[in-house]
Design a protein around this motif. Structure first.
Motif, PDB file in Angstrom:
ATOM      1  N   GLY A 147       0.887  -0.863  -0.138  1.00 16.38           N
ATOM      2  CA  GLY A 147      -0.051  -0.475   0.153  1.00 16.38           C
ATOM      3  C   GLY A 147       0.734   1.384  -0.105  1.00 16.38           C
ATOM      4  N   VAL A 148       2.218   1.058   0.876  1.00 13.31           N
ATOM      5  CA  VAL A 148       2.731   2.134   0.886  1.00 13.31           C
ATOM      6  C   VAL A 148       3.589   3.254  -0.068  1.00 13.31           C
ATOM      7  CG1 VAL A 148       4.291   3.622   2.834  1.00 13.31           C
ATOM      8  CG2 VAL A 148       2.171   3.056   3.805  1.00 13.31           C
ATOM      9  N   GLY A 149       4.445   1.183   0.059  1.00 17.47           N
ATOM     10  CA  GLY A 149       5.368   1.329  -1.311  1.00 17.47           C
ATOM     11  C   GLY A 149       5.126   1.420  -2.964  1.00 17.47           C
ATOM     12  N   SER A 150       3.727   0.625  -3.043  1.00 16.46           N
ATOM     13  CA  SER A 150       3.262   0.674  -4.336  1.00 16.46           C
ATOM     14  C   SER A 150       2.704   2.743  -4.579  1.00 16.46           C
ATOM     15  CB  SER A 150       2.465   0.565  -4.827  1.00 16.46           C
ATOM     16  OG  SER A 150       0.588   0.901  -4.334  1.00 16.46           O
ATOM     17  N   ILE A 151       2.846   3.562  -3.400  1.00 12.62           N
ATOM     18  CA  ILE A 151       2.488   4.779  -3.431  1.00 12.62           C
ATOM     19  C   ILE A 151       4.213   5.909  -3.270  1.00 12.62           C
ATOM     20  CG2 ILE A 151       1.136   6.932  -2.538  1.00 12.62           C
ATOM     21  CD1 ILE A 151      -0.335   5.366  -3.357  1.00 12.62           C
ATOM     22  N   ALA A 152       4.956   5.581  -2.734  1.00 13.26           N
ATOM     23  CA  ALA A 152       6.208   5.461  -3.228  1.00 13.26           C
ATOM     24  C   ALA A 152       6.681   5.786  -4.058  1.00 13.26           C
ATOM     25  CB  ALA A 152       6.961   5.253  -1.488  1.00 13.26           C
ATOM     26  N   VAL A 153       6.848   4.946  -4.887  1.00 10.65           N
ATOM     27  CA  VAL A 153       7.432   4.679  -5.939  1.00 10.65           C
ATOM     28  C   VAL A 153       6.578   5.180  -7.555  1.00 10.65           C
ATOM     29  CG1 VAL A 153       6.914   3.004  -8.217  1.00 10.65           C
ATOM     30  CG2 VAL A 153       7.643   2.208  -6.293  1.00 10.65           C
ATOM     31  N   GLN A 154       5.009   6.265  -6.711  1.00 11.50           N
ATOM     32  CA  GLN A 154       5.306   6.877  -7.898  1.00 11.50           C
ATOM     33  C   GLN A 154       4.767   8.538  -7.643  1.00 11.50           C
ATOM     34  OE1 GLN A 154       0.578   5.143  -9.231  1.00 11.50           O
ATOM     35  NE2 GLN A 154       1.003   4.175  -7.501  1.00 11.50           N
ATOM     36  N   LEU A 155       4.813   8.381  -6.389  1.00  9.40           N
ATOM     37  CA  LEU A 155       6.069  10.171  -5.856  1.00  9.40           C
ATOM     38  C   LEU A 155       7.137  10.440  -5.944  1.00  9.40           C
ATOM     39  CD1 LEU A 155       3.022   9.797  -2.513  1.00  9.40           C
ATOM     40  CD2 LEU A 155       2.746  11.128  -5.307  1.00  9.40           C
ATOM     41  N   ALA A 156       7.706   9.371  -6.343  1.00  9.34           N
ATOM     42  CA  ALA A 156       8.831   9.544  -6.347  1.00  9.34           C
ATOM     43  C   ALA A 156       9.664   9.744  -7.936  1.00  9.34           C
ATOM     44  CB  ALA A 156      10.243   8.229  -6.298  1.00  9.34           C
ATOM     45  N   THR A 157       8.569   9.166  -9.208  1.00  5.11           N
ATOM     46  CA  THR A 157       9.156   8.903 -10.201  1.00  5.11           C
ATOM     47  C   THR A 157       8.044  10.334 -10.401  1.00  5.11           C
ATOM     48  OG1 THR A 157       8.673   6.706 -10.394  1.00  5.11           O
ATOM     49  CG2 THR A 157       8.422   8.260 -12.552  1.00  5.11           C
ATOM     50  N   ALA A 158       7.550  10.826 -10.106  1.00  2.00           N
ATOM     51  CA  ALA A 158       6.474  12.229 -10.693  1.00  2.00           C
ATOM     52  C   ALA A 158       8.283  13.816  -9.846  1.00  2.00           C
ATOM     53  CB  ALA A 158       4.978  12.207  -9.835  1.00  2.00           C
ATOM     54  N   ARG A 159       8.922  12.385  -9.081  1.00  2.00           N
ATOM     55  CA  ARG A 159       9.271  14.319  -8.888  1.00  2.00           C
ATOM     56  C   ARG A 159      11.000  14.048  -9.427  1.00  2.00           C
ATOM     57  NH1 ARG A 159      10.004  14.407  -2.124  1.00  2.00           N
ATOM     58  NH2 ARG A 159       8.000  14.227  -1.782  1.00  2.00           N
ATOM     59  N   GLY A 160      10.935  12.809 -10.751  1.00  2.00           N
ATOM     60  CA  GLY A 160      12.597  12.730 -11.702  1.00  2.00           C
ATOM     61  C   GLY A 160      12.519  11.943 -11.112  1.00  2.00           C
ATOM     62  N   ILE A 161      12.730  11.017  -9.874  1.00  2.00           N
ATOM     63  CA  ILE A 161      13.297  10.092  -9.331  1.00  2.00           C
ATOM     64  C   ILE A 161      13.574   8.634 -10.340  1.00  2.00           C
ATOM     65  CG2 ILE A 161      14.698   8.583  -7.562  1.00  2.00           C
ATOM     66  CD1 ILE A 161      14.249  11.965  -7.657  1.00  2.00           C
ATOM     67  N   HIS A 162      14.772   7.955 -10.379  1.00  2.00           N
ATOM     68  CA  HIS A 162      14.826   6.927 -10.848  1.00  2.00           C
ATOM     69  C   HIS A 162      14.383   5.845 -10.072  1.00  2.00           C
ATOM     70  CE1 HIS A 162      17.072   2.999 -12.234  1.00  2.00           C
ATOM     71  NE2 HIS A 162      15.859   2.155 -12.871  1.00  2.00           N
ATOM     72  N   VAL A 163      12.869   5.165 -10.584  1.00  2.00           N
ATOM     73  CA  VAL A 163      13.256   4.005  -8.655  1.00  2.00           C
ATOM     74  C   VAL A 163      13.163   2.310  -8.888  1.00  2.00           C
ATOM     75  CG1 VAL A 163      11.095   3.582  -7.228  1.00  2.00           C
ATOM     76  CG2 VAL A 163      11.412   6.112  -8.032  1.00  2.00           C
ATOM     77  N   ILE A 164      13.698   1.529  -7.760  1.00  2.00           N
ATOM     78  CA  ILE A 164      13.730   0.565  -7.739  1.00  2.00           C
ATOM     79  C   ILE A 164      13.026   0.026  -7.450  1.00  2.00           C
ATOM     80  CG2 ILE A 164      15.519  -1.654  -7.708  1.00  2.00           C
ATOM     81  CD1 ILE A 164      18.207   0.348  -9.077  1.00  2.00           C
ATOM     82  N   GLY A 165      12.149  -1.122  -7.152  1.00  2.00           N
ATOM     83  CA  GLY A 165      11.282  -1.837  -6.433  1.00  2.00           C
ATOM     84  C   GLY A 165      11.422  -3.241  -6.301  1.00  2.00           C
ATOM     85  N   THR A 166      11.634  -3.499  -5.116  1.00  2.00           N
ATOM     86  CA  THR A 166      11.749  -4.413  -4.423  1.00  2.00           C
ATOM     87  C   THR A 166      10.015  -5.395  -4.370  1.00  2.00           C
ATOM     88  OG1 THR A 166      11.966  -4.828  -2.087  1.00  2.00           O
ATOM     89  CG2 THR A 166      13.925  -4.257  -3.787  1.00  2.00           C
ATOM     90  N   ALA A 167      10.055  -6.738  -4.921  1.00  2.00           N
ATOM     91  CA  ALA A 167       8.456  -7.203  -4.820  1.00  2.00           C
ATOM     92  C   ALA A 167       9.038  -8.770  -5.108  1.00  2.00           C
ATOM     93  CB  ALA A 167       7.913  -6.836  -5.921  1.00  2.00           C
ATOM     94  N   ARG A 168       7.840 -10.067  -4.838  1.00  2.00           N
ATOM     95  CA  ARG A 168       7.697 -11.170  -5.270  1.00  2.00           C
ATOM     96  C   ARG A 168       7.900 -11.101  -6.967  1.00  2.00           C
ATOM     97  NH1 ARG A 168       3.161 -13.573  -2.028  1.00  2.00           N
ATOM     98  NH2 ARG A 168       1.583 -12.795  -4.050  1.00  2.00           N
ATOM     99  N   ALA A 169       8.467 -12.151  -7.431  1.00  2.00           N
ATOM    100  CA  ALA A 169       8.361 -11.447  -9.059  1.00  2.00           C
ATOM    101  C   ALA A 169       6.655 -11.916  -9.363  1.00  2.00           C
ATOM    102  CB  ALA A 169       8.579 -13.366  -8.848  1.00  2.00           C
ATOM    103  N   ASP A 170       5.771 -12.556  -9.555  1.00  2.00           N
ATOM    104  CA  ASP A 170       4.549 -12.225  -9.208  1.00  2.00           C
ATOM    105  C   ASP A 170       3.640 -10.824  -9.083  1.00  2.00           C
ATOM    106  OD1 ASP A 170       3.708 -12.037  -6.740  1.00  2.00           O
ATOM    107  OD2 ASP A 170       3.078 -13.461  -6.924  1.00  2.00           O
ATOM    108  N   ASN A 171       4.644  -9.308  -8.864  1.00  2.00           N
ATOM    109  CA  ASN A 171       3.817  -8.272  -8.646  1.00  2.00           C
ATOM    110  C   ASN A 171       5.307  -7.404  -9.274  1.00  2.00           C
ATOM    111  OD1 ASN A 171       2.151  -9.160  -7.172  1.00  2.00           O
ATOM    112  ND2 ASN A 171       3.164  -8.463  -4.588  1.00  2.00           N
TER     113      ASN A 171
END
Length: 314
Positions: A154-178
């Protein structure tokens, strides 16, 4: 009003539908007729009695810290809404809940974009505030790379989008099916778990400027190795952080500046097609116990939501 509540701590079965007095907004607050409410890990922890904050709860207690609905009462010194407006936001933290009900009082809010589904709006508030607060603490600059550990939740998926909107390159960890979800949100996915450094090497990643630990699964040592700087790491869930010299962000409960400004910013991103709240599951209010079970044992992919009818049965 009707409300989902519990009068003792325990498993999801302690939840039951009952009636209670409707809450009244104080100065700087608004009350809404709830259309949707989120179910978050903090709700589960409070209900179970496993968190120290549970001791602060007067019983019976109405769970839920996220809600969206129609403004039906406005407290003093509020000038940015009118009766009938559609909003989403966060309940007053001092109440530590109250969203899973016919009416709820919001402490922080933003106007809901017209095309945003109620389910997304109802689950958005605290995840946006938390992700915004964490990113503000990390202060990543455009062009930097941030690693979000636990990026599909819930929080991680939001952080990814808000960081991307700031012009940040995001690497996200998750299970393979995500991993497909993370790609859709704008992140480069990598499999969650130990030996993260080796998997990043295989991707050709040579630099991590900032790291946000959402999962609290014991990754701080590795995140410190990747960034080389404890001030470049923030955790939201690992209480061993002080032993690593890492900041543990707990928001207003720890006297930190909040991330309320993220709510209208996220709403604007939504209208531009650059933001959404991933939804894992939706339940009617009468199935709140099932929603809590899913939150405890589910996939941690996005948010869990309760929809609130005018006259629920059960």
């Amino acid at each position: 009003m009707f409300a989902m509540q519990y009068d003792r701590f325990g498993g999801p079965d302690v939840l039951h539908l009952g009636t209670t007095d409707a809450p009244q907004p104080r100065a700087g607050q608004i009350r809404i007729r709830v259309h949707a409410a989120g179910v978050s890990p903090v709700d589960v922890g409070l209900r179970s009695g496993r968190t120290p904050m549970s001791a602060r709860l007067p019983l019976p207690h109405i769970p839920g810290v996220d809600a969206a609905g129609t403004v039906d009462k406005i407290g003093d010194d509020v000038h940015d809404v009118t009766l009938g407006d559609h909003v989403f936001g966060i309940v007053e933290l001092a109440r530590l809940g109250g969203a899973s009900a016919q009416f709820a009082v919001l402490q922080h809010w933003a106007h809901k974009p017209t095309t945003m589904p109620w389910t997304q709006a109802g689950a958005a508030g605290t995840s946006i505030e938390t992700a915004t607060r964490a990113l503000d603490l990390l202060d990543p600059r455009p062009g930097m790379t941030i690693l979000v550990d636990g990026a599909a939740g819930g929080v991680g998926s939001i952080a990814v989008q808000l960081a991307t909107a700031r012009g940040i390159h995001v690497i996200g960890t998750a299970r393979a099916d995500n991993h497909d979800l993370l790609r859709q949100l704008g992140a480069t996915p990598v499999t969650y778990g130990p030996d993260l450094t080796n998997r990043l090497d295989a991707l050709g990643v040579t630099r991590i400027d900032r790291a946000l630990d959402v999962a609290g699964a014991g990754s701080l040592t590795e995140l410190l190795h990747l960034t080389g700087d404890p001030t470049a790491v923030v955790t939201l869930a690992d209480f061993t952080a002080p032993t690593h010299g890492v900041r543990l962000s707990m928001g207003q409960l720890a006297g930190e500046p909040d991330g309320r400004h993220g709510l209208p910013a996220a709403a604007q991103l939504f209208t531009k097609g650059r933001f959404r709240v991933p939804i894992d599951a939706v339940f009617p209010l009468t199935k709140a116990a099932d929603a809590h079970r899913t939150s405890e044992h589910g996939s941690r992919r996005g948010k869990i939501v309760l929809t609130v009818d005018d006259e629920p049965e059960g």
